[in-house]
Design a protein around this motif. Structure first.
Motif, PDB file in Angstrom:
ATOM      1  N   PRO A 157       0.798  -1.237   0.000  1.00 31.99           N
ATOM      2  CA  PRO A 157       0.000   0.000   0.000  1.00 31.99           C
ATOM      3  C   PRO A 157       0.825   1.280   0.000  1.00 31.99           C
ATOM      4  CG  PRO A 157      -0.016  -1.020   2.170  1.00 31.99           C
ATOM      5  CD  PRO A 157       0.654  -1.989   1.248  1.00 31.99           C
ATOM      6  N   ILE A 158       2.083   1.210   0.457  1.00 31.55           N
ATOM      7  CA  ILE A 158       2.945   2.392   0.517  1.00 31.55           C
ATOM      8  C   ILE A 158       4.267   2.088  -0.173  1.00 31.55           C
ATOM      9  CG2 ILE A 158       4.242   3.946   2.027  1.00 31.55           C
ATOM     10  CD1 ILE A 158       1.345   4.510   2.192  1.00 31.55           C
ATOM     11  N   TRP A 159       4.701   3.020  -1.050  1.00 34.22           N
ATOM     12  CA  TRP A 159       5.994   2.905  -1.707  1.00 34.22           C
ATOM     13  C   TRP A 159       6.524   4.313  -1.943  1.00 34.22           C
ATOM     14  CZ3 TRP A 159       6.591   1.110  -7.507  1.00 34.22           C
ATOM     15  CH2 TRP A 159       7.919   1.290  -7.903  1.00 34.22           C
ATOM     16  N   LEU A 160       7.572   4.667  -1.213  1.00 31.17           N
ATOM     17  CA  LEU A 160       8.198   5.972  -1.362  1.00 31.17           C
ATOM     18  C   LEU A 160       9.522   5.839  -2.100  1.00 31.17           C
ATOM     19  CD1 LEU A 160       7.719   7.632   2.161  1.00 31.17           C
ATOM     20  CD2 LEU A 160       6.100   7.433   0.268  1.00 31.17           C
ATOM     21  N   SER A 161       9.799   6.793  -2.958  1.00 37.74           N
ATOM     22  CA  SER A 161      11.048   6.814  -3.697  1.00 37.74           C
ATOM     23  C   SER A 161      12.198   7.270  -2.817  1.00 37.74           C
ATOM     24  CB  SER A 161      10.929   7.764  -4.888  1.00 37.74           C
ATOM     25  OG  SER A 161      10.786   9.104  -4.414  1.00 37.74           O
ATOM     26  N   GLU A 162      13.396   7.156  -3.346  1.00 38.10           N
ATOM     27  CA  GLU A 162      14.583   7.646  -2.640  1.00 38.10           C
ATOM     28  C   GLU A 162      14.447   9.136  -2.322  1.00 38.10           C
ATOM     29  OE1 GLU A 162      19.426   8.128  -3.374  1.00 38.10           O
ATOM     30  OE2 GLU A 162      18.115   7.376  -4.962  1.00 38.10           O
ATOM     31  N   ARG A 163      13.910   9.897  -3.274  1.00 43.25           N
ATOM     32  CA  ARG A 163      13.779  11.339  -3.060  1.00 43.25           C
ATOM     33  C   ARG A 163      12.824  11.641  -1.907  1.00 43.25           C
ATOM     34  NH1 ARG A 163      11.651  14.811  -8.058  1.00 43.25           N
ATOM     35  NH2 ARG A 163      10.020  13.230  -7.867  1.00 43.25           N
ATOM     36  N   SER A 164      11.691  10.949  -1.860  1.00 42.80           N
ATOM     37  CA  SER A 164      10.732  11.192  -0.784  1.00 42.80           C
ATOM     38  C   SER A 164      11.269  10.712   0.559  1.00 42.80           C
ATOM     39  CB  SER A 164       9.402  10.495  -1.098  1.00 42.80           C
ATOM     40  OG  SER A 164       8.735  11.152  -2.165  1.00 42.80           O
ATOM     41  N   ALA A 165      11.947   9.556   0.559  1.00 43.20           N
ATOM     42  CA  ALA A 165      12.526   9.056   1.806  1.00 43.20           C
ATOM     43  C   ALA A 165      13.580  10.022   2.342  1.00 43.20           C
ATOM     44  CB  ALA A 165      13.129   7.669   1.589  1.00 43.20           C
ATOM     45  N   THR A 166      14.374  10.574   1.449  1.00 48.08           N
ATOM     46  CA  THR A 166      15.381  11.550   1.868  1.00 48.08           C
ATOM     47  C   THR A 166      14.720  12.806   2.391  1.00 48.08           C
ATOM     48  OG1 THR A 166      16.969  10.686   0.265  1.00 48.08           O
ATOM     49  CG2 THR A 166      17.360  12.909   1.093  1.00 48.08           C
ATOM     50  N   ARG A 167      13.627  13.212   1.780  1.00 53.64           N
ATOM     51  CA  ARG A 167      12.883  14.381   2.243  1.00 53.64           C
ATOM     52  C   ARG A 167      12.419  14.211   3.682  1.00 53.64           C
ATOM     53  NH1 ARG A 167       7.597  15.275   3.010  1.00 53.64           N
ATOM     54  NH2 ARG A 167       6.744  17.374   2.706  1.00 53.64           N
ATOM     55  N   LEU A 168      12.011  12.994   4.035  1.00 46.46           N
ATOM     56  CA  LEU A 168      11.470  12.741   5.372  1.00 46.46           C
ATOM     57  C   LEU A 168      12.539  12.424   6.405  1.00 46.46           C
ATOM     58  CD1 LEU A 168       8.396  10.540   4.375  1.00 46.46           C
ATOM     59  CD2 LEU A 168       8.353  12.921   5.107  1.00 46.46           C
ATOM     60  N   TRP A 169      13.570  11.673   6.002  1.00 44.11           N
ATOM     61  CA  TRP A 169      14.535  11.161   6.987  1.00 44.11           C
ATOM     62  C   TRP A 169      15.988  11.472   6.620  1.00 44.11           C
ATOM     63  CZ3 TRP A 169      10.939   7.340   4.925  1.00 44.11           C
ATOM     64  CH2 TRP A 169       9.801   7.204   5.705  1.00 44.11           C
ATOM     65  N   GLY A 170      16.192  12.455   5.759  1.00 46.95           N
ATOM     66  CA  GLY A 170      17.529  12.744   5.263  1.00 46.95           C
ATOM     67  C   GLY A 170      18.527  13.172   6.316  1.00 46.95           C
ATOM     68  N   ASP A 171      18.057  13.590   7.489  1.00 46.34           N
ATOM     69  CA  ASP A 171      18.994  13.941   8.554  1.00 46.34           C
ATOM     70  C   ASP A 171      19.696  12.702   9.106  1.00 46.34           C
ATOM     71  OD1 ASP A 171      18.352  16.579   8.315  1.00 46.34           O
ATOM     72  OD2 ASP A 171      16.928  16.615   9.989  1.00 46.34           O
ATOM     73  N   TRP A 172      19.099  11.528   8.878  1.00 44.98           N
ATOM     74  CA  TRP A 172      19.674  10.284   9.399  1.00 44.98           C
ATOM     75  C   TRP A 172      20.110   9.325   8.293  1.00 44.98           C
ATOM     76  CZ3 TRP A 172      14.867  12.069  11.328  1.00 44.98           C
ATOM     77  CH2 TRP A 172      14.905  12.578  12.626  1.00 44.98           C
TER      78      TRP A 172
END
Length: 325
Positions: A157-172
């Protein structure tokens, strides 16, 4: 779809002898007119191409159509509307499927729906060429192929791209993807690292503390799945990561490209003990790791900024709202 690319300019000799009219060039499509010609599935595809940058005709067929002929016919129509753009990479042997990216009209549609200007979408007139000649194209296609296979079975049901994942958790962390597999009774949230074997194992090992720091900071517990290029590479990776993953209490499993079906028992949990374990399916991994807490929650998604120049973001379901329509 014919064996040649819509933008290749190649005309078969037989057709040339019959002097058929030249294929019409793509014309700029008025957005108001375009809106009357697009289906909910078309709008979903626009968002998917914006999210994941490039999908092949096979990916799109598996996710949203009942057959290649129907998919190719509609994709051709969307190409001539300017909604999508396409290219076909050269291969040393065989032929590649058509690769689709977001076209100008599709990007303009996204901007219009969000009430922002076209630059807010990140689209550029050379976007298709940049993707076609990108040195990371094969890596992106590998990630998208793996996640498409999981999504096509209807349990992603959920699939995020590298860009979206970086947007959310890029500090880590900067994973190659983030997804949820399964249903509410036995969900498996996971981050994906897709290893093509192009860099040394120490680089991947150095990413693990970031995943542990994210879990400690946010109070979540999300497994990391690592897909490698070969069985030999997987074995070396497991030996390298076992101690670090155990020390960080990070749930981690590996698979490799020689295993045909990632939806089946392809994933081998990483443990620091010598107790033999077999490969598991994703539902079996979820059962093996109780107490998982997904990193993506409604609170994780940042509120839309008030600036009119920003394109609002939301997770895009990996299947259209009304398949077949």
């Amino acid at each position: 779809m014919p064996t040649t690319s819509p933008n290749s300019g190649y005309v078969p000799r037989a057709a040339a002898r019959r002097r058929r009219p030249a294929r019409p060039a793509r014309a700029r499509t008025d957005l108001a007119q375009l809106a009357t010609r697009l289906t909910p599935r078309d709008l979903w595809l626009v968002e998917m191409l914006h999210e994941h940058k490039v999908l092949t005709s096979h990916h799109i067929t598996d996710l949203a159509f009942t057959g290649h002929r129907t998919a190719n016919r509609r994709l051709r129509e969307l190409y001539f509307m300017g909604v999508v753009d396409s290219f076909r990479p050269l291969r040393q042997s065989g032929s590649a499927p058509e690769h689709y990216t977001l076209g100008k009209a599709g990007a303009e549609l996204l901007a219009a729906c969000a009430g922002v200007d076209l630059p807010a979408t990140g689209w550029r007139k050379d976007a298709c060429a940049r993707i076609a000649f990108s040195p990371t194209l094969d890596h992106a296609l590998g990630v998208n192929t793996l996640l498409t296979r999981l999504a096509a079975e209807g349990h992603l049901p959920i699939w995020l791209s590298e860009r979206s994942a970086t947007r959310l958790w890029g500090d880590w962390i900067r994973p190659d993807a983030y997804a949820h597999h399964g249903d509410k009774t036995q969900p498996l949230p996971f981050f994906l690292e897709y290893d093509t074997g192009s860099y040394n194992l120490a680089r991947l090992e150095a990413k693990l503390p970031g995943y542990a720091a994210l879990a400690a900071t946010t109070g979540t517990r999300t497994p990391l799945l690592v897909h490698t290029s070969s069985a030999r590479r997987e074995a070396a990776l497991r030996q390298r990561l076992a101690e670090t993953a155990g020390r960080l209490d990070l749930p981690l499993a590996t698979a490799n490209s020689h295993l045909a079906d990632p939806t089946g028992p392809a994933w081998l949990p990483l443990t620091v003990t010598r107790t033999p374990t077999g490969r598991l399916s994703l539902p079996q991994l979820a059962a093996r790791w109780p107490g998982l807490v997904p990193a993506l929650t409604p609170e994780t998604v940042m509120p839309t900024t008030s600036r009119s120049t920003a394109l609002p973001w939301r997770p895009i379901p990996p299947q259209p709202p009304a398949p077949g329509h």
